[in-house]
Each structure stands twice: as C-alpha cells, then as structure tokens.
Motif scaffolding. Sequence first.
Motif, mmCIF file in Angstrom:
data_model
loop_
_atom_site.group_PDB
_atom_site.id
_atom_site.type_symbol
_atom_site.label_atom_id
_atom_site.label_comp_id
_atom_site.label_asym_id
_atom_site.label_seq_id
_atom_site.Cartn_x
_atom_site.Cartn_y
_atom_site.Cartn_z
ATOM 1 N N ALA A 465 0.830 -1.192 0.000
ATOM 2 C CA ALA A 465 0.000 0.000 0.000
ATOM 3 C C ALA A 465 0.874 1.256 0.000
ATOM 4 O O ALA A 465 2.017 1.238 0.456
ATOM 5 C CB ALA A 465 -0.919 0.005 1.216
ATOM 6 N N VAL A 466 0.323 2.334 -0.554
ATOM 7 C CA VAL A 466 1.031 3.605 -0.656
ATOM 8 C C VAL A 466 0.265 4.646 0.151
ATOM 9 O O VAL A 466 -0.951 4.803 -0.026
ATOM 10 C CB VAL A 466 1.157 4.058 -2.123
ATOM 11 N N LEU A 467 0.955 5.356 1.035
ATOM 12 C CA LEU A 467 0.356 6.416 1.837
ATOM 13 C C LEU A 467 0.644 7.761 1.186
ATOM 14 O O LEU A 467 1.799 8.099 0.924
ATOM 15 C CB LEU A 467 0.899 6.389 3.267
ATOM 16 N N VAL A 468 -0.412 8.531 0.898
ATOM 17 C CA VAL A 468 -0.280 9.862 0.318
ATOM 18 C C VAL A 468 -0.808 10.855 1.346
ATOM 19 O O VAL A 468 -2.016 11.001 1.514
ATOM 20 C CB VAL A 468 -1.064 9.979 -1.003
ATOM 21 N N PRO A 469 0.066 11.573 2.065
ATOM 22 C CA PRO A 469 -0.390 12.470 3.128
ATOM 23 C C PRO A 469 -0.579 13.903 2.634
ATOM 24 O O PRO A 469 -0.361 14.218 1.464
ATOM 25 C CB PRO A 469 0.756 12.384 4.144
ATOM 26 N N ASP A 470 -1.003 14.763 3.571
ATOM 27 C CA ASP A 470 -1.032 16.212 3.369
ATOM 28 C C ASP A 470 -1.917 16.607 2.199
ATOM 29 O O ASP A 470 -1.503 17.325 1.290
ATOM 30 C CB ASP A 470 0.402 16.737 3.162
ATOM 31 N N LEU A 471 -3.167 16.146 2.213
ATOM 32 C CA LEU A 471 -4.144 16.533 1.192
ATOM 33 C C LEU A 471 -5.196 17.419 1.848
ATOM 34 O O LEU A 471 -5.741 17.076 2.900
ATOM 35 C CB LEU A 471 -4.810 15.303 0.567
ATOM 36 N N LEU A 472 -5.505 18.537 1.234
ATOM 37 C CA LEU A 472 -6.471 19.484 1.775
ATOM 38 C C LEU A 472 -7.815 19.291 1.087
ATOM 39 O O LEU A 472 -7.919 19.402 -0.140
ATOM 40 C CB LEU A 472 -5.980 20.919 1.561
ATOM 41 N N VAL A 473 -8.844 18.984 1.861
ATOM 42 C CA VAL A 473 -10.185 18.780 1.312
ATOM 43 C C VAL A 473 -10.803 20.136 1.014
ATOM 44 O O VAL A 473 -10.954 20.982 1.905
ATOM 45 C CB VAL A 473 -11.069 17.999 2.305
ATOM 46 N N LEU A 474 -11.163 20.349 -0.252
ATOM 47 C CA LEU A 474 -11.818 21.589 -0.674
ATOM 48 C C LEU A 474 -13.324 21.454 -0.728
ATOM 49 O O LEU A 474 -14.055 22.404 -0.468
ATOM 50 C CB LEU A 474 -11.295 22.025 -2.046
ATOM 51 N N ASP A 475 -13.825 20.274 -1.084
ATOM 52 C CA ASP A 475 -15.276 20.093 -1.189
ATOM 53 C C ASP A 475 -15.589 18.613 -1.184
ATOM 54 O O ASP A 475 -14.742 17.777 -1.548
ATOM 55 C CB ASP A 475 -15.803 20.729 -2.490
#
Length: 524
Positions: A465-475
């Motif tokens: 599995a790949v972890l992709v962090p630091d994503l900002l939810v806009l909608d």
Amino acid sequence: MNGLIEAAGALLDPRRLSAAWLPVVGFLLGLLAIVIGALGAVDSLSTWSALGGAGQVLVVAGFLVSSVIVAAVLDARRISFTRMLEGYLPRRLEPLAVRLRRRHETLRAALPPVERRRRYPRGEVRATRIGNTIAAAEEHGARYGIDTVAAWPRLYPTLPEPFLAAFGAAAGSLHTMSTLCVLGGTFATLGGLVAVMLLPWWGTLLCVTAGGMVAVAAYQGAARAALPYAALIRSAYDVHRWALLSAMGLRLPTSFEAEFAQWTQLKKLWELGLPDSGGSIAMRYPLPAGVTTEPSAPETSVGLGDGIPTVEADAESSGPPREGTSERGPRVRIALLALALVVTALLVGMTAVRGKLVTVIPDHGNELRASTDLPAYRSLTCTDVLDGGGPPRPGDVVGRYPLETLRRGDPIRRDRLGPAVGPLGGRLVTTLSTSTTTAQRAIARGTMVSVVLVPPASPSGPAPAVLVPDLLVLDVLGTAPAAVVVAAPPERLAALQRPGTLTILLDPTVTVPPSAPANPARCP
C-alpha cells in the motif's frame, strides 16, 4: 389493440420467441394441465366438444392473446430477472444474501488465481455465481483505467455488427435461462397452490417438484450462459475500446501510460462532471490545424480551479444497479408518488410565501460581488471582491474560495464559499471517488486528510500500500460515488492517479493548513 399487435410482432423475432413467448406458453399449458387433471380427460374432452367451433376459436384466441400479454410483460422485465439472479435481492432477503456472500468468499479463496479472476471480482463478492461472473467482467476495463459501468452505454453503439450479433446471442441465452428460472419458481408456487385445491397430494407434490426442477436447471443454465456473456464484455474492452475514442474524435494513445491517463480523465468527466487541473491534455483532443507536435503539460503551477466548470450532480444511471438496490412494488411507487406530490405542494407554498417576503423586504444591494471571472477552488483576494457598501465586507471573505465558477458581477454568497484556508501555493486540484458515504459524513471542507492506495493484486502477489499524506479537502460533492475534491502538492498527484482502491484517513486534529488567516483581512 395497436400496442398488442406491435408486442406480438416484436415477439416473432426468433430470439425473443425463444426467450419470452415459448416459456410463457409452456407455463400456461402447465396450469391448463392441472385443470384438465382435476376435471378428468373424458370430462375435459366433452367440455371442449360442447363449445362448438366458434367457442373453440375464442378459447384458442384468448389463450394466445394471454400468452402474448404475459410474454410482453416478461420480456420488458427480463433484465430485472437477470439482476435478481445476479444476487440483487430485496432488502427482506438481506440475511440470506449475507450467508451466500460468505459462502462465495470461501469458494473464491480456494480457486487458483487465473480461475479466481475469471469467476470472481477483486472486491466484494456477490451472492450468486452469475453475479460474481458478471461482476468480474465489469471490472475488466479497470486495467486500462476504464470505468466499465460508465463506458459501456457509450461503447456499445460503436461495436461492429459481427460482435453485436455474438453478444446478442449470448445475452439472449442468459435472459432465456433467467426467464425460465423465474417461471419455474412461479409454477412451483402458483401451480402448487392450485394443485392443493384441485388435485390429490401426489399431484401437488408433482407440480412443486416439476417447477423446482425447471428453476434449478434453468439457474444452472444461466450460470453457464454467463461465462460467454462475461467473456464478450472483456473482449469488447480488450479489442474495441479504441473505437469509442475514434467515435469521440479523440486521438489514440501511444503508450499504456498515456491510455490509462486518458481513460482516467474521461471517467472523471463522465462521472464527476470535470477532469483534473490540466487533465484536458491527457484526454488527447484533436490537434489544431497545422500543429503536429504533442502539447506538453505546463511546468509551472496552475491556479487552483482554473478552467474548472460548475459541478452539477450527474443524474446519469446508464449502468447496472449497485449493491443493495431492489425492485419496488406498485404500492411503494404509489406511496413515493404521493410523497412527491406533497413535497411539491409544500415547495410551491414556501416559494409563494418567500416571494411575498421578498416584496416586503427590499434588496439594498449591499452584497459582495465578483470583480472578474473567478474559477472555483481558488483563494479570494481583495482585488477579486467588489464592496457592496455594507456588511459583509471584502475582508470577511478573503482567503476563502468559491465552490463554483463565478462570472463578473455575480454575487458572492458566503454559504457557497469554502472555509478560510489562506494561500494554497502550488497545490493542484484533483478529485477522489469513494463508493461509500463515509467521506460525506465525516470529512469537512478545510480538513487535512491522508489517502491509502492499495494497488490491484498482481500475479506475483499483493502490492504494498502507498500512503499519500497532506491533502487538503476543498469540497465533498453529493454524487454517487461520492467525490472528494482535494488540493494536492504536484509531486503527489501522480500517486493519486494510479490504479487501486483508495481509503481516506481523517486527521481530526488538523482542520486548516497553518497558513490560514486567524482574523478577517483588511482591504483598502
């Protein structure tokens, strides 16, 4: 009468004749045999002779007309019968469906990898053999980045005639076996009830046994017919998927990576209403006249939301129903229609009252307005907002972002703005889809999330599995499947577009990035 004649003419098609009318004739003859058995052969023959020529013609005509009507109804519901055999059962049978799915999970684990991929989907299993076989075929397009459910109604008209003939024959066999299975079960129930009233116990046992055997044999036949049907679905995507691109006027890809990116952006356009920022390049529109070189993606960061249109809920439902769907009966439809009428009346009344209030309370024109065309999901600055002369002031919305595209002069409504998240730097906008409603319930705008991507299993074993962090939810869009619009750093965008299953992890301790303004901005 014209409709009946048209229905009879349609049933003369050899495929529909074998799929609908002949099974119905056999079903009605079985019920007639029960009545003859109750009256006796001699009395039945005497009654038939007493009708005379005219009476016999009327009886035969009534039998044929009844068979045509019933066959037309069943022909219109043939897809519903197939869906039922796929395991989409009514809600009241959900406990049975759960037990059947557990059984198929055990059977799937015992199969070798090649056979497992042919007979079972990679995700959640269905409750029946037929459902698992077709679900496995529906996942086949994912290896190219194609959403099978969204692409199939668009691909089907582009398929060549020889393929359509073969596919029609396979689908006809599947629908015929499905209809026979339903009629066999109906005869076991209805014929058994009639036999209880008219025949001795052994006649009832014979009717129930005969109907049950027909239903079981037809189900086995449907399970076998589902294999070539599913194989042709796979072949349509393996061999003819580029026919859809050509029909759409798009350029064909030159590598697997380019093809996967092209189908991924088309999927987002079809399902969510918009591609990613800069995703139109991957969609490979025709080159302008005189241009021979391939355009490249811009190296500089694209402003968030540039070129993103207003997102509307996609009402298209061209594919098969999802898990948990069931057919509603006439009573439920009547109740829903009555509820819709009541809701409509309430909305009309509320609109009338609101109209009267608007005439009493004048608009002072002090709302904020857009000073220029503003794309969605881009942080507002003081120069983007025209002051209306009263509260709210431009500084109250600076740092927030519109959830839809605004034209010059459009009012800026605070209920259609995202939270204040401050400058977003070089982040790019993309959409993540999830088949559950967890994102809609738990994730709010301005939330920082991480995504765990589980790639599809390969012949060598499961991929890490790949972890992709630091994503900002806009909608969080109210579409099905749920779509989460996020702002991601450019270096992490490629990881989000890889094939696999996405799981969104919520970090409740962070609601806005550190650069978010704590107080309203001051605008001159």
